[in-house]
Motif scaffolding. Structure first.
Motif, PDB file in Angstrom:
ATOM      1  N   ARG A 249      35.752   5.709 -11.099  1.00 40.54           N
ATOM      2  CA  ARG A 249      34.927   4.504 -11.254  1.00 40.54           C
ATOM      3  C   ARG A 249      35.636   3.388 -12.014  1.00 40.54           C
ATOM      4  O   ARG A 249      35.254   2.222 -11.898  1.00 40.54           O
TER       5      ARG A 249
ATOM      6  N   GLU B 299      14.278   8.350 -19.106  1.00 38.40           N
ATOM      7  CA  GLU B 299      15.355   9.348 -19.077  1.00 38.40           C
ATOM      8  C   GLU B 299      14.851  10.683 -18.547  1.00 38.40           C
ATOM      9  O   GLU B 299      15.558  11.384 -17.816  1.00 38.40           O
TER      10      GLU B 299
ATOM     11  N   SER C 190      14.881  10.515 -14.757  1.00 36.85           N
ATOM     12  CA  SER C 190      16.138  10.186 -14.089  1.00 36.85           C
ATOM     13  C   SER C 190      17.012  11.424 -13.905  1.00 36.85           C
ATOM     14  O   SER C 190      17.277  12.149 -14.863  1.00 36.85           O
TER      15      SER C 190
ATOM     16  N   ASN D 251      20.040  11.270 -13.441  1.00 39.61           N
ATOM     17  CA  ASN D 251      21.320  10.961 -14.082  1.00 39.61           C
ATOM     18  C   ASN D 251      21.320  11.311 -15.567  1.00 39.61           C
ATOM     19  O   ASN D 251      22.366  11.283 -16.217  1.00 39.61           O
ATOM     20  N   SER D 252      20.144  11.624 -16.111  1.00 35.33           N
ATOM     21  CA  SER D 252      20.021  12.035 -17.504  1.00 35.33           C
ATOM     22  C   SER D 252      19.888  13.551 -17.558  1.00 35.33           C
ATOM     23  O   SER D 252      18.987  14.121 -16.946  1.00 35.33           O
TER      24      SER D 252
ATOM     25  N   ARG E  92      19.080  18.506 -14.550  1.00 37.35           N
ATOM     26  CA  ARG E  92      18.889  17.090 -14.235  1.00 37.35           C
ATOM     27  C   ARG E  92      17.413  16.776 -13.976  1.00 37.35           C
ATOM     28  O   ARG E  92      17.028  15.620 -13.886  1.00 37.35           O
TER      29      ARG E  92
ATOM     30  N   ASP F  90      31.671   3.701 -18.969  1.00 32.04           N
ATOM     31  CA  ASP F  90      31.875   4.351 -17.673  1.00 32.04           C
ATOM     32  C   ASP F  90      32.352   3.370 -16.609  1.00 32.04           C
ATOM     33  O   ASP F  90      33.028   3.754 -15.661  1.00 32.04           O
TER      34      ASP F  90
END
Length: 246
Positions: free
Chosen positions: A15, A133, A136, A138-139, A155, A230
């Protein structure tokens, strides 16, 4: 007990290629991490584990030791193991190279776990979770036992599969995991030599391999996560906050 800190730093981030060398207020990102880590009271040494001569030069320019590691290593944990396998130490703290605001105090909280209990295999960090969070994927969430040891990471919004946090009136069923670790050298070797576990593959979370292997993972509670980098957008945001004195 000899405790070392290792900062894994790859050049070829998917990334954000070259991320460890990007400038944050006139200093390479990796320099910020090194300087924060060296304020630890409990680390006997700080080592940058990298696959790139440019990162090596940047680390050595500020007096940090460097271990050159293979570019093809599959994870940061493998890079750390490669860096310390021939070093005399008992515990290693994995200090993320994209966490420029890391503090010696935070590093020491992980290291202290092993001073208090030398039988521990791993330690990590977590903070109170928000509704956003919790929902999500992603958390990463972690559920603890009464000793603040990890029972499971996911997750998904565990343990709220039947009753929502709002219905129970509390979000304390889990915490938001922060991916910073410390390991006993003995367990890190076992972890890196073991094949991926099914639960690890299913959730795409390497810490589940540690639980599968029967590891005791102490979870240190902190108030909030530090600001990591990130993406290039994260760098711009952090530069702005630092310029405002926050």
């Amino acid at each position: 007990m000899k405790i070392v800190g290792v900062i894994p730093a790859r050049y070829g981030s998917t990334r954000f290629p070259g991320k460890p060398l990007v400038s944050l207020k006139g200093r390479p990102l990796i320099q910020w991490t090194i300087e924060g880590s060296k304020k630890s009271r409990l680390l006997s040494d700080v080592i940058v584990a990298t696959d790139d001569e440019r990162i090596k030069a940047a680390a050595e320019a500020v007096g940090c030791k460097v271990a050159m590691t293979d570019s093809d290593l599959p994870s940061g944990s493998d890079r750390i193991h490669a860096a310390i396998k021939d070093i005399d130490c008992d515990v290693v703290v994995n200090i993320q190279g994209d966490e420029p605001l890391v503090t010696g105090e935070l590093v020491d909280r992980l290291a202290q776990v092993f001073i208090d209990d030398p039988t521990m295999d791993m330690a990590t960090l977590a903070h109170p979770i928000s509704e956003e969070e919790l929902q999500s994927v992603n958390s990463v969430k972690v559920v603890l036992n009464h000793k603040d040891e990890a029972l499971y990471f996911s997750r998904f919004a565990m343990p709220y599969s039947r009753m929502k946090a709002s219905e129970l009136g509390t979000y304390e069923g889990c915490l938001k995991h922060i991916g910073m670790y410390a390991y006993s050298k003995k367990f890190l070797k076992q972890f890196c030599e073991a094949p991926q576990a099914l639960i690890e593959k299913a959730e795409s979370l390497e810490q589940l391999r540690a639980l599968y292997l029967g590891a005791k993972i102490k979870v240190v509670r902190v108030k909030e996560a530090s600001l990591g980098v990130d993406t290039p957008e994260d760098l711009v945001k952090l530069e702005k906050l630092l310029s405002q004195g926050k």
